[in-house]
Design an enzyme around this catalytic site. Structure first.
Site: not given
Ligand code: BDR
Ligand code: CA
Length: 298
Positions: A232
């Site tokens: 992500h």
């Molecule tokens: C997002 O949620 C967090 O757990 C990760 O760091 C990322 O920013 C993904 O849904």
């Protein structure tokens, strides 16, 4: 010209790898500061983890400011099931040696951007609480920031509920303030971040790099791979380094803040006005090769 950036984050395993990528890219990026927010784990951990990662990358000189310890309205939620109790479980990194910078992340963001209008990009990869607080204090921030690159939301299903992604679900009201601010926004939601994943092969390549940051990354990603391995937050930094790897389209993004099962959902509509450029397509293999090259610099 190097791009001036502030990284607003909640490390978090993918946040940590995003920081490593930014630190490995000094020709393109000038990291002015890192600001921490509560999210994947509590603020005490995220603010410490940012410093742990920066120090591992030999960038302990980058100031880290602590920000908001909770969302605007909703009770705090964490994602320690994915990132571990500390937020970067498996990294093996020692506690930070340097203290937090004096002052609040919200003040730092507001003043840095105000003092260099049009120059500073914010990479926001946690719940958007800090940015929303800045925008409430100083709506002009929206026009003064060069760009805000957000990892959050989704043009498809969510990952916390069927509808909502973690960062937007954690603080939907903050996400709404940011998306209604008029700022120049790029959004990397789950629909694109799920295209770039760490699998066994990628993990093996990172593990073969022997530097301290690469070993920390491999240790963290080993557990992270088991929850899908989508990188992500790394894509939000990648947006600044390899825009050719990502296909974005103008869209209108609205955030559902209704107290229903759909709270935190981002509704992404193309062809009906626009408040953001939204990522849809990633050249995953090419971007992963690039990430590996950068991690090999340590
Ligand atoms: C997002 O949620 C967090 O757990 C990760 O760091 C990322 O920013 C993904 O849904
Ligand atoms: Ca994050």
């Amino acid at each position: 010209m190097r791009r001036k950036i502030i990284i607003d984050c909640d490390p978090g395993i993918d946040d940590a790898v995003a920081l490593m990528l930014a630190c490995a890219s000094p020709e393109e990026l000038e990291i002015l500061a890192v600001t921490a927010v509560a999210g994947n784990v509590a603020l005490g951990h995220t603010a410490a983890n940012a410093r742990r990662v920066l120090e591992a990358c030999d960038r302990g000189d980058v100031p880290v400011y602590a920000g908001c310890p909770r969302p605007l309205l909703r009770p705090p939620v964490t994602a320690d099931r994915i990132h571990g109790e500390t937020g970067i479980d498996g990294s093996g990194l020692p506690p930070p040696t340097r203290p937090l910078a004096d002052g609040h992340a919200v003040d730092l963001l507001r003043d840095t951007v105000r003092n260099a209008p049009g120059e500073v990009t914010v990479v926001a990869v946690g719940p958007l609480t800090n940015l929303a607080a800045v925008l409430v204090q100083r709506p002009e921030f929206a026009a003064e920031a060069r760009e805000i690159v957000v990892m959050g939301g989704s043009a498809g299903p969510g990952n916390v509920t069927p509808h909502a992604e973690f960062n937007f679900h954690a603080d939907p009201h903050a996400a709404r303030i940011v998306f209604e601010s008029g700022a120049s926004l790029a959004m990397y939601g789950l629909n694109i971040t799920h295209q770039v994943r760490v699998d066994d092969q990628v993990l093996g390549r990172i593990a073969a790099l022997r530097s301290p940051p690469a070993r920390a990354a491999a240790g963290m990603l080993e557990r992270y791979r088991d929850s899908g391995g989508a990188l992500h937050d790394v894509l939000a930094v990648g947006h600044l380094l390899r825009p050719d790897c990502f296909g974005l389209e103008a869209a209108l993004v609205t955030i559902d803040t209704s107290e229903t099962g759909r709270i935190g959902r981002s509704i992404v509509e193309r062809g009906s006005g626009t408040n953001a450029r939204v990522g849809f397509d990633a050249a995953a293999g090419e971007f992963l090769d690039f990430l590996l090259e950068r991690l090999a610099r340590y």
